[in-house]
Design a protein around this motif. Structure first.
Motif, short mmCIF file in Angstrom:
data_model
loop_
_atom_site.label_atom_id
_atom_site.label_comp_id
_atom_site.label_asym_id
_atom_site.label_seq_id
_atom_site.Cartn_x
_atom_site.Cartn_y
_atom_site.Cartn_z
N PRO A 103 -17.00 -14.99 60.53
CA PRO A 103 -16.97 -16.20 59.68
C PRO A 103 -16.10 -16.07 58.44
O PRO A 103 -15.45 -17.04 58.04
CB PRO A 103 -18.44 -16.41 59.31
CG PRO A 103 -19.21 -15.72 60.38
CD PRO A 103 -18.36 -14.55 60.81
N THR A 104 -16.06 -14.90 57.83
CA THR A 104 -15.22 -14.72 56.63
C THR A 104 -13.76 -14.87 56.99
O THR A 104 -13.00 -15.55 56.29
CB THR A 104 -15.48 -13.34 55.99
OG1 THR A 104 -16.85 -13.27 55.58
CG2 THR A 104 -14.58 -13.12 54.79
N ARG A 105 -13.34 -14.24 58.09
CA ARG A 105 -11.94 -14.35 58.51
C ARG A 105 -11.61 -15.79 58.90
O ARG A 105 -10.51 -16.28 58.63
CB ARG A 105 -11.65 -13.37 59.64
CG ARG A 105 -11.67 -11.92 59.16
CD ARG A 105 -11.12 -10.97 60.17
NE ARG A 105 -11.98 -10.78 61.32
CZ ARG A 105 -12.82 -9.77 61.49
NH1 ARG A 105 -12.94 -8.85 60.54
NH2 ARG A 105 -13.54 -9.67 62.58
N VAL A 106 -12.56 -16.49 59.51
CA VAL A 106 -12.34 -17.89 59.87
C VAL A 106 -12.13 -18.72 58.60
O VAL A 106 -11.23 -19.57 58.55
CB VAL A 106 -13.53 -18.45 60.70
CG1 VAL A 106 -13.47 -19.96 60.80
CG2 VAL A 106 -13.53 -17.81 62.09
N LYS A 107 -12.91 -18.46 57.57
CA LYS A 107 -12.74 -19.19 56.31
C LYS A 107 -11.39 -18.89 55.67
O LYS A 107 -10.73 -19.79 55.13
CB LYS A 107 -13.87 -18.84 55.34
CG LYS A 107 -15.21 -19.42 55.75
CD LYS A 107 -16.29 -18.97 54.79
CE LYS A 107 -17.65 -19.47 55.23
NZ LYS A 107 -18.73 -18.99 54.34
N ILE A 108 -10.97 -17.64 55.73
CA ILE A 108 -9.66 -17.27 55.19
C ILE A 108 -8.56 -18.01 55.95
O ILE A 108 -7.66 -18.60 55.34
CB ILE A 108 -9.44 -15.74 55.25
CG1 ILE A 108 -10.35 -15.02 54.26
CG2 ILE A 108 -7.97 -15.39 54.98
CD1 ILE A 108 -10.37 -13.51 54.38
N HIS B 267 -8.81 -20.75 57.62
CA HIS B 267 -8.90 -22.19 57.32
C HIS B 267 -8.27 -22.49 55.97
O HIS B 267 -7.56 -23.50 55.81
CB HIS B 267 -10.35 -22.66 57.37
CG HIS B 267 -10.48 -24.14 57.31
ND1 HIS B 267 -10.88 -24.80 56.16
CD2 HIS B 267 -10.24 -25.10 58.24
CE1 HIS B 267 -10.89 -26.09 56.40
NE2 HIS B 267 -10.50 -26.31 57.64
N ALA B 268 -8.51 -21.65 54.99
CA ALA B 268 -7.91 -21.85 53.67
C ALA B 268 -6.38 -21.72 53.75
O ALA B 268 -5.66 -22.54 53.17
CB ALA B 268 -8.47 -20.83 52.68
N VAL C 298 -11.77 -19.03 46.15
CA VAL C 298 -12.19 -20.03 47.14
C VAL C 298 -13.43 -19.56 47.89
O VAL C 298 -14.36 -20.33 48.13
CB VAL C 298 -11.03 -20.34 48.13
CG1 VAL C 298 -11.51 -21.14 49.32
CG2 VAL C 298 -9.91 -21.07 47.41
N LEU C 299 -13.46 -18.27 48.24
CA LEU C 299 -14.56 -17.75 49.06
C LEU C 299 -15.70 -17.14 48.24
O LEU C 299 -16.71 -16.72 48.81
CB LEU C 299 -14.04 -16.69 50.03
CG LEU C 299 -13.01 -17.15 51.06
CD1 LEU C 299 -12.63 -16.01 51.98
CD2 LEU C 299 -13.54 -18.32 51.87
N GLN D 100 -10.25 -7.84 54.65
CA GLN D 100 -10.13 -8.84 55.73
C GLN D 100 -8.67 -9.25 55.93
O GLN D 100 -8.23 -9.42 57.08
CB GLN D 100 -10.99 -10.07 55.41
CG GLN D 100 -12.48 -9.80 55.35
CD GLN D 100 -13.05 -9.28 56.66
OE1 GLN D 100 -12.46 -9.39 57.72
NE2 GLN D 100 -14.23 -8.69 56.58
#
Length: 120
Positions: free
Chosen positions: A45-50, A52-53, A67-68, A78
């Protein structure tokens, strides 16, 4: 039991599937492993958020941490992983490092999977 299943398949398929041809066209082991590694990278999930950003804008490490709401060390870890997987790339300006998606393929995969998830 296996023979019964195979006989049932033979009755339904009527020999329409050429197993030898399918085997011959099967993805190579190395490519399959590389593809699986990319999907593993997208499995966090953290990599997905990165990702996406970065889909929205090129960002420096500091901006990503803001952002995170994460520490710089964790974000850098990451980003290093994503860079090694060729999912993100970096651009250095002086002492500041900016990150962006590596290429359009990553964007396409991400957007299509996001649309798939949101599809009802």
């Amino acid at each position: 039991m296996e023979k019964v299943i195979n006989e049932q398949c033979d009755e339904v398929c009527n020999g329409t599937v050429n197993i030898s041809e399918l085997k011959g066209n099967l993805i190579e082991e190395g490519i399959a492993a590389n593809l699986a590694d990319v999907f593993k990278a997208l499995g966090d999930p953290t990599r997905v958020k990165i990702i996406h950003a970065l889909l929205q804008n090129e960002l420096c490490v500091h901006d990503i941490t803001m952002v995170l709401d994460m520490g710089q060390s964790a974000v850098s870890h990451q980003l290093r992983y994503l860079r090694n997987m060729r999912i993100v790339k970096r651009r250095k300006v002086g002492k500041t490092v900016f990150y962006s998606l590596d290429d359009g393929h990553i964007e396409q995969i991400f957007v299509q999977m996001l649309q798939h998830i949101k599809h009802q």
